[in-house]
Design a protein around this motif. Structure first.
Motif, short mmCIF file in Angstrom:
data_model
loop_
_atom_site.label_atom_id
_atom_site.label_comp_id
_atom_site.label_asym_id
_atom_site.label_seq_id
_atom_site.Cartn_x
_atom_site.Cartn_y
_atom_site.Cartn_z
N PHE A 1 0.82 -1.40 0.23
CA PHE A 1 0.08 0.33 0.66
C PHE A 1 0.95 1.41 0.04
CE2 PHE A 1 -3.04 3.31 2.10
CZ PHE A 1 -4.28 2.69 1.11
N GLY A 2 1.63 1.37 -1.56
CA GLY A 2 2.62 2.68 -0.82
C GLY A 2 2.34 3.73 -1.10
N ILE A 3 2.46 4.87 -0.91
CA ILE A 3 2.42 5.94 -1.55
C ILE A 3 3.32 6.65 -1.94
CG2 ILE A 3 0.12 5.86 0.16
CD1 ILE A 3 2.12 8.46 2.22
N GLY A 4 4.41 6.18 -2.79
CA GLY A 4 5.51 6.93 -3.46
C GLY A 4 6.42 6.18 -3.59
N ALA A 5 7.52 6.67 -4.77
CA ALA A 5 8.10 6.21 -4.24
C ALA A 5 9.60 6.61 -3.73
CB ALA A 5 9.34 5.98 -5.58
N MET A 6 10.88 6.00 -3.04
CA MET A 6 11.19 6.11 -2.39
C MET A 6 12.79 7.14 -3.03
SD MET A 6 12.42 2.73 0.01
CE MET A 6 14.07 3.45 0.74
N ASP A 7 13.65 8.33 -2.21
CA ASP A 7 14.52 9.06 -2.86
C ASP A 7 15.60 7.95 -3.84
OD1 ASP A 7 12.94 11.19 -2.30
OD2 ASP A 7 14.42 11.20 0.07
N ASP A 8 16.19 6.98 -3.66
CA ASP A 8 16.86 6.74 -4.27
C ASP A 8 16.72 5.11 -5.27
OD1 ASP A 8 16.27 4.06 -2.84
OD2 ASP A 8 18.02 3.21 -1.73
N CYS A 9 14.88 5.30 -5.76
CA CYS A 9 14.65 4.09 -6.25
C CYS A 9 15.40 4.16 -7.47
CB CYS A 9 13.25 5.20 -6.82
SG CYS A 9 12.69 6.32 -8.52
N LYS A 10 15.92 5.23 -8.54
CA LYS A 10 17.05 5.39 -10.13
C LYS A 10 17.45 4.74 -9.57
CE LYS A 10 15.27 9.81 -11.75
NZ LYS A 10 15.07 10.78 -11.51
N LYS A 11 18.23 4.53 -8.84
CA LYS A 11 19.85 3.95 -8.49
C LYS A 11 19.37 2.50 -8.16
CE LYS A 11 23.85 4.00 -4.98
NZ LYS A 11 24.39 3.80 -3.90
N TYR A 12 18.35 1.86 -7.30
CA TYR A 12 18.34 0.31 -7.34
C TYR A 12 17.13 -0.48 -8.28
CZ TYR A 12 20.97 0.72 -2.70
OH TYR A 12 21.75 1.24 -2.46
N VAL A 13 16.37 0.82 -8.82
CA VAL A 13 14.93 -0.19 -9.22
C VAL A 13 14.47 0.61 -10.25
CG1 VAL A 13 13.14 -2.04 -9.14
CG2 VAL A 13 14.11 -1.84 -7.88
N PRO A 14 14.89 1.35 -10.99
CA PRO A 14 14.15 2.24 -11.46
C PRO A 14 12.92 2.43 -12.45
CG PRO A 14 15.82 1.89 -12.38
CD PRO A 14 15.85 1.12 -11.68
N SER A 15 11.97 1.12 -12.55
CA SER A 15 11.31 1.11 -12.94
C SER A 15 9.89 0.73 -11.48
CB SER A 15 10.72 -0.48 -13.28
OG SER A 15 10.89 -1.28 -11.92
N ASP A 16 10.15 1.11 -10.24
CA ASP A 16 10.12 1.80 -9.49
C ASP A 16 9.31 3.04 -8.64
OD1 ASP A 16 9.19 -0.39 -8.35
OD2 ASP A 16 10.43 -0.37 -6.84
N CYS A 17 10.29 4.47 -9.60
CA CYS A 17 10.17 5.17 -9.31
C CYS A 17 9.23 6.39 -10.32
CB CYS A 17 11.41 6.73 -10.73
SG CYS A 17 12.83 6.19 -9.97
N ARG A 18 7.77 5.71 -11.03
CA ARG A 18 6.47 5.82 -10.88
C ARG A 18 5.22 4.68 -9.96
NH1 ARG A 18 7.38 4.93 -16.31
NH2 ARG A 18 5.92 3.78 -15.85
N ALA A 19 5.90 4.21 -8.85
CA ALA A 19 5.20 3.65 -8.03
C ALA A 19 4.10 4.51 -6.74
CB ALA A 19 6.03 2.45 -6.98
N ASN A 20 2.92 4.06 -6.78
CA ASN A 20 1.67 4.84 -5.44
C ASN A 20 0.91 4.10 -5.36
OD1 ASN A 20 0.83 6.29 -4.19
ND2 ASN A 20 1.65 8.09 -5.07
N THR A 21 0.92 2.50 -5.11
CA THR A 21 -0.42 1.63 -5.53
C THR A 21 -1.68 2.17 -4.84
OG1 THR A 21 2.03 0.73 -4.84
CG2 THR A 21 -0.43 -0.43 -4.07
N TYR A 22 -1.52 3.22 -3.14
CA TYR A 22 -2.68 3.78 -2.76
C TYR A 22 -3.24 4.85 -4.22
CZ TYR A 22 -5.80 7.21 -0.73
OH TYR A 22 -6.96 7.72 -0.59
#
Length: 98
Positions: A12-33
């Motif tokens: 139930f995420g509400i946004g990507a973590m600051d380091d998403c580009k470094k670890y999982v770039p595809s998660d940078c638009r993550a916002n399940t809620y």
């Protein structure tokens, strides 16, 4: 001792973590809620979550009087397992890369 409630809702995420580009770039638009809310087209009714402060995090609503802050995760990436370890009191370290 004072009482505290910690509510953990996996996936139930509400946004990507600051380091998403470094670890999982595809998660940078993550916002399940946000995606759930958009797909429900105004029919999502979770007033208790808003009373607990969800609106403060996603809609710039004032914080409830009993909310005193939020957690900025110390671990790297957006790993749920590491997040659970951190909530339990550890500070997971970045893995050593070969």
């Amino acid at each position: 001792m004072s009482k505290m409630m910690l509510l953990v809702i996996d996936s139930f995420g509400i946004g990507a973590m600051d380091d998403c580009k470094k670890y999982v770039p595809s998660d940078c638009r993550a916002n399940t809620y946000k995606h759930i809310r958009e797909s429900m087209k105004g029919k999502l009714n979770i007033p208790t979550m808003y009373k607990l402060g969800l609106g403060t995090l996603v809609d710039n609503q004032p914080a409830p009087p009993y909310a005193f802050g939020y957690s900025k995760l110390a671990h790297h990436g957006a790993d749920t397992y590491l997040g659970h370890q951190e909530i339990a009191g550890s500070c997971p370290k970045n893995p050593i890369k070969d």
